[in-house]
Scaffold this motif. Structure first.
Motif, PDB file in Angstrom:
ATOM      1  N   ARG A  23       0.824  -1.211   0.000  1.00 44.16           N
ATOM      2  CA  ARG A  23       0.000   0.000   0.000  1.00 44.16           C
ATOM      3  C   ARG A  23       0.861   1.266   0.000  1.00 44.16           C
ATOM      4  O   ARG A  23       0.519   2.261  -0.630  1.00 44.16           O
ATOM      5  CB  ARG A  23      -0.900   0.023   1.243  1.00 44.16           C
ATOM      6  CG  ARG A  23      -2.014  -1.004   1.264  1.00 44.16           C
ATOM      7  CD  ARG A  23      -2.884  -0.799   2.493  1.00 44.16           C
ATOM      8  NE  ARG A  23      -3.973  -1.774   2.565  1.00 44.16           N
ATOM      9  CZ  ARG A  23      -4.030  -2.773   3.430  1.00 44.16           C
ATOM     10  NH1 ARG A  23      -3.041  -2.945   4.318  1.00 44.16           N
ATOM     11  NH2 ARG A  23      -5.045  -3.608   3.436  1.00 44.16           N
ATOM     12  N   ALA A 280      -6.736  -6.849  -8.686  1.00 45.64           N
ATOM     13  CA  ALA A 280      -7.063  -6.065  -7.485  1.00 45.64           C
ATOM     14  C   ALA A 280      -8.103  -6.804  -6.652  1.00 45.64           C
ATOM     15  O   ALA A 280      -8.776  -7.702  -7.145  1.00 45.64           O
ATOM     16  CB  ALA A 280      -7.606  -4.683  -7.891  1.00 45.64           C
ATOM     17  N   GLN A 282     -10.905  -5.978  -3.034  1.00 48.61           N
ATOM     18  CA  GLN A 282     -11.418  -5.071  -2.000  1.00 48.61           C
ATOM     19  C   GLN A 282     -10.782  -5.455  -0.673  1.00 48.61           C
ATOM     20  O   GLN A 282     -10.956  -6.559  -0.183  1.00 48.61           O
ATOM     21  CB  GLN A 282     -12.936  -5.197  -1.929  1.00 48.61           C
ATOM     22  CG  GLN A 282     -13.595  -4.276  -0.921  1.00 48.61           C
ATOM     23  CD  GLN A 282     -15.098  -4.505  -0.855  1.00 48.61           C
ATOM     24  OE1 GLN A 282     -15.645  -5.329  -1.574  1.00 48.61           O
ATOM     25  NE2 GLN A 282     -15.765  -3.767   0.023  1.00 48.61           N
ATOM     26  N   ASP A 283     -10.035  -4.530  -0.094  1.00 48.72           N
ATOM     27  CA  ASP A 283      -9.309  -4.836   1.140  1.00 48.72           C
ATOM     28  C   ASP A 283      -9.960  -4.237   2.375  1.00 48.72           C
ATOM     29  O   ASP A 283      -9.427  -4.359   3.479  1.00 48.72           O
ATOM     30  CB  ASP A 283      -7.854  -4.368   1.039  1.00 48.72           C
ATOM     31  CG  ASP A 283      -7.729  -2.846   0.987  1.00 48.72           C
ATOM     32  OD1 ASP A 283      -8.678  -2.171   0.508  1.00 48.72           O
ATOM     33  OD2 ASP A 283      -6.685  -2.316   1.418  1.00 48.72           O
ATOM     34  N   ASP A 287     -14.694   0.599   2.301  1.00 43.31           N
ATOM     35  CA  ASP A 287     -14.290   1.256   1.066  1.00 43.31           C
ATOM     36  C   ASP A 287     -14.536   0.297  -0.098  1.00 43.31           C
ATOM     37  O   ASP A 287     -14.039  -0.832  -0.095  1.00 43.31           O
ATOM     38  CB  ASP A 287     -12.805   1.616   1.163  1.00 43.31           C
ATOM     39  CG  ASP A 287     -12.293   2.383  -0.052  1.00 43.31           C
ATOM     40  OD1 ASP A 287     -13.067   2.588  -1.002  1.00 43.31           O
ATOM     41  OD2 ASP A 287     -11.110   2.755  -0.040  1.00 43.31           O
ATOM     42  N   GLY A 289     -13.440   0.704  -3.077  1.00 46.53           N
ATOM     43  CA  GLY A 289     -12.297   0.680  -3.980  1.00 46.53           C
ATOM     44  C   GLY A 289     -11.519  -0.619  -3.860  1.00 46.53           C
ATOM     45  O   GLY A 289     -11.458  -1.232  -2.787  1.00 46.53           O
ATOM     46  N   LEU A 290     -10.913  -1.042  -4.967  1.00 42.89           N
ATOM     47  CA  LEU A 290     -10.140  -2.280  -5.004  1.00 42.89           C
ATOM     48  C   LEU A 290      -8.655  -1.952  -4.971  1.00 42.89           C
ATOM     49  O   LEU A 290      -8.167  -1.145  -5.769  1.00 42.89           O
ATOM     50  CB  LEU A 290     -10.454  -3.074  -6.276  1.00 42.89           C
ATOM     51  CG  LEU A 290     -11.937  -3.324  -6.593  1.00 42.89           C
ATOM     52  CD1 LEU A 290     -12.068  -4.188  -7.843  1.00 42.89           C
ATOM     53  CD2 LEU A 290     -12.646  -3.965  -5.418  1.00 42.89           C
ATOM     54  N   LEU A 291      -7.945  -2.577  -4.058  1.00 45.73           N
ATOM     55  CA  LEU A 291      -6.518  -2.346  -3.902  1.00 45.73           C
ATOM     56  C   LEU A 291      -5.772  -2.927  -5.093  1.00 45.73           C
ATOM     57  O   LEU A 291      -5.811  -4.127  -5.348  1.00 45.73           O
ATOM     58  CB  LEU A 291      -6.022  -2.993  -2.610  1.00 45.73           C
ATOM     59  CG  LEU A 291      -4.549  -2.788  -2.253  1.00 45.73           C
ATOM     60  CD1 LEU A 291      -4.273  -1.327  -1.913  1.00 45.73           C
ATOM     61  CD2 LEU A 291      -4.161  -3.695  -1.083  1.00 45.73           C
ATOM     62  N   SER A 350      -8.470   6.271  -5.113  1.00 45.10           N
ATOM     63  CA  SER A 350      -7.482   6.649  -4.108  1.00 45.10           C
ATOM     64  C   SER A 350      -6.088   6.502  -4.724  1.00 45.10           C
ATOM     65  O   SER A 350      -5.844   5.580  -5.504  1.00 45.10           O
ATOM     66  CB  SER A 350      -7.598   5.759  -2.868  1.00 45.10           C
ATOM     67  OG  SER A 350      -6.486   5.931  -2.004  1.00 45.10           O
ATOM     68  N   TYR A 354      -3.116   2.996  -3.821  1.00 44.47           N
ATOM     69  CA  TYR A 354      -3.714   3.014  -5.148  1.00 44.47           C
ATOM     70  C   TYR A 354      -4.898   2.048  -5.197  1.00 44.47           C
ATOM     71  O   TYR A 354      -4.729   0.835  -5.082  1.00 44.47           O
ATOM     72  CB  TYR A 354      -2.681   2.644  -6.212  1.00 44.47           C
ATOM     73  CG  TYR A 354      -1.665   3.742  -6.435  1.00 44.47           C
ATOM     74  CD1 TYR A 354      -1.955   4.807  -7.290  1.00 44.47           C
ATOM     75  CD2 TYR A 354      -0.445   3.736  -5.774  1.00 44.47           C
ATOM     76  CE1 TYR A 354      -1.044   5.832  -7.488  1.00 44.47           C
ATOM     77  CE2 TYR A 354       0.474   4.757  -5.974  1.00 44.47           C
ATOM     78  CZ  TYR A 354       0.167   5.802  -6.827  1.00 44.47           C
ATOM     79  OH  TYR A 354       1.083   6.823  -7.017  1.00 44.47           O
ATOM     80  N   LYS A 355      -6.104   2.622  -5.347  1.00 46.77           N
ATOM     81  CA  LYS A 355      -7.321   1.822  -5.418  1.00 46.77           C
ATOM     82  C   LYS A 355      -8.118   2.204  -6.659  1.00 46.77           C
ATOM     83  O   LYS A 355      -8.153   3.376  -7.056  1.00 46.77           O
ATOM     84  CB  LYS A 355      -8.184   2.022  -4.167  1.00 46.77           C
ATOM     85  CG  LYS A 355      -7.583   1.435  -2.906  1.00 46.77           C
ATOM     86  CD  LYS A 355      -8.589   1.438  -1.774  1.00 46.77           C
ATOM     87  CE  LYS A 355      -8.023   0.781  -0.522  1.00 46.77           C
ATOM     88  NZ  LYS A 355      -9.043   0.643   0.540  1.00 46.77           N
TER      89      LYS A 355
END
Length: 498
Positions: A23, A280, A282-283, A287, A289-291, A350, A354-355
């Protein structure tokens, strides 16, 4: 709490340290990945043809490696498929993942001994991230089901060939094998409907705690489970089912119906796997967004989507991307794909870390009149109105009607409702207004009387299942294209209009 769940929490904490490092060091790890990939492949036929020995930085890389789609890269891939070694990656691939392309027919995507473990590690880490964040590990003590393709392989010049999900089935870690369903025998059933029925029979009385698959086919499984049990909710069939893992399509159009079938708003994890690589996951439950997996043997590039079809589009590394901008995703992988356009578009939510979210397909859009309406826009327009009205969307697709029998051209929406609107015309007006707000070009065409507002065609129950069956694409990793610039799907669906 079982031993597995106790150990999984410790393991999740240990793995999270590595994920945290990823991350915090995205750009550096991507630069390192590019250098490693180039160094490993410099003596291959592709590396020689593209002067990998002279590549020291990203500017060199862009000069030497053009962006290609599958058809452009096919002369090299065909050599790989024909059994030649050292073509785009050292040696021969461990597998060829067979996929159905929308423009290229059957495609064969190489998976190497270096890239295969990254698929497994990413899937594992998605679950471990969930455990680490939430503390919920109960699912590892019960049964888990992965709705996937058959693990049966064929051979091409000594290389194992299969669907990605079937290939992955051979690499499920030993500590999960006893928990995993369906059985190998059931998983090998090729006919999707027979397979779903067999899975229902096999799992109906089991302690299912995690279910994973592409949402529309999971919904089919839920529907048949419910029917077999006399109409019970899934929560009553599987009282310990608490986690749904999905990927492949945007979940939002399916969420309301799936949650209705289950009986509550279940925790979900979105993943972004592809035959080309696991991109990627989802962490965080906080959120969507996918890491982006920046140290998994993939060097990513990004082309602003509006430039994609230009002769010399801008190519960006991770260091220069911007928030909330659509990019075509380009991949360079440890399986020997170079400058490869996977066909997806993504948007960064993000930059630290980075997401991304997947916004559509670069070739799936409607622009019959220059409006360039994309998947993200139609999904937002439809689902915002459906949510407001408490409606249920099973599936949908959109196509232009350029030559109507009378009046102005329009966008034609074919929608299968679970719960339909009381007034279809009023519903269509609201969706059209929502789409105009999302796309200024579409707004201008409506205002300028070039297009008339969209038309919704309500479809009979099971229309999309029947359509996919008629195309030989029922189940597995097959998905209905949400947008088309032609009338092929629209004309086929006309027979299902109510």
């Amino acid at each position: 709490m079982g031993l597995k769940s106790v150990l999984s929490k410790w393991f999740a904490a240990w793995v999270n340290r590595d994920i945290n490092y990823m991350r915090q060091n995205g750009v550096a790890l991507q630069h390192q990945t590019m250098q490693q990939l180039v160094a490993q492949a410099k003596n291959t036929a592709f590396g020689t043809d593209h002067q990998f020995q002279n590549i020291t930085n990203y500017e060199d890389f862009k000069r030497n490696v053009p962006v290609r789609d599958y058809e452009d890269l096919r002369p090299y891939i065909d050599r790989v498929v024909n059994g030649e070694a050292d073509v785009t990656w050292p040696g021969k691939p461990a597998y060829l993942a067979k996929t159905s392309g929308t423009t290229s027919g059957v495609k064969y995507i190489p998976i190497s001994k270096e890239s295969m473990p990254e698929h497994i590690k990413a899937a594992r880490n998605a679950l471990l991230s969930y455990i680490h964040e939430t503390g919920k590990a109960h699912f590892v003590d019960g049964k888990m089901i992965f709705l996937q393709g058959s693990p049966i392989m064929s051979k091409k010049h000594g290389i194992d060939v299969g669907r990605l999900s079937g290939i992955v089935a051979h690499h499920v870690p030993g500590y999960l094998q006893k928990n995993r369903l369906p059985s190998y025998e059931v998983n090998c059933i090729e006919d999707w409907e027979q397979k779903v029925d067999a899975i229902v029979d096999e799992t109906n009385n089991k302690d299912m705690r995690l279910i994973s698959g592409i949402p529309p086919w999971c919904q089919m499984y839920f529907d048949r489970l419910s029917a077999k049990s006399g109409g019970k909710k899934i929560k009553d069939i599987f009282p310990n089912f608490k986690l749904f893992v999905y990927g492949g399509v945007n979940y939002e159009p399916y969420r309301a119906r799936i949650e209705e079938s289950i009986g509550f708003a279940i925790d979900t994890i979105e993943t972004y796997p592809a035959s080309e690589g696991f991109i990627a996951f989802q962490d965080s439950q906080k959120d969507k967004g996918l890491l982006l997996l920046v140290n998994s043997g993939i060097f990513y590039e990004f082309i602003p989507s509006e430039e994609y079809f230009n002769a010399n589009p801008t190519r960006l590394s991770l260091a220069n991307v911007e928030l909330n901008k659509n990019y075509a995703l380009i991949m360079n992988t440890s399986a020997g794909l170079w400058g490869y356009s996977i066909g997806d578009t993504v948007k960064f939510t993000s930059l630290n870390p980075y997401k991304i979210v997947v916004t559509g397909r670069i070739k799936h859009y409607i622009s019959a009149f220059g409006e360039h309406v994309i998947g993200e826009e139609v999904e937002h327009a439809l689902m915002s109105v459906a949510k407001e009205e408490g409606l249920d969307i099973v599936e949908f697709t959109v196509a232009p009607q350029v030559t109507p029998a009378e009046g102005l051209p329009y966008h034609e929406w074919f929608i299968e409702f679970g719960k339909a609107p009381a007034n279809i015309e009023n519903f269509a007006e609201k969706v059209d207004a929502a789409l105009q707000k999302k796309n200024i070009y579409y707004f201008d065409l409506i205002e300028g009387n070039i297009l008339r507002p969209l038309v919704v065609r309500s479809l009979k129950s099971d229309s999309f299942i029947n359509f996919m069956r008629s195309q030989g694409k029922l189940g597995g990793q097959n998905k209905v294209p949400r947008l088309s610039n032609d009338r092929k799907i629209a004309d086929a669906l006309a027979a299902y209009v109510i």
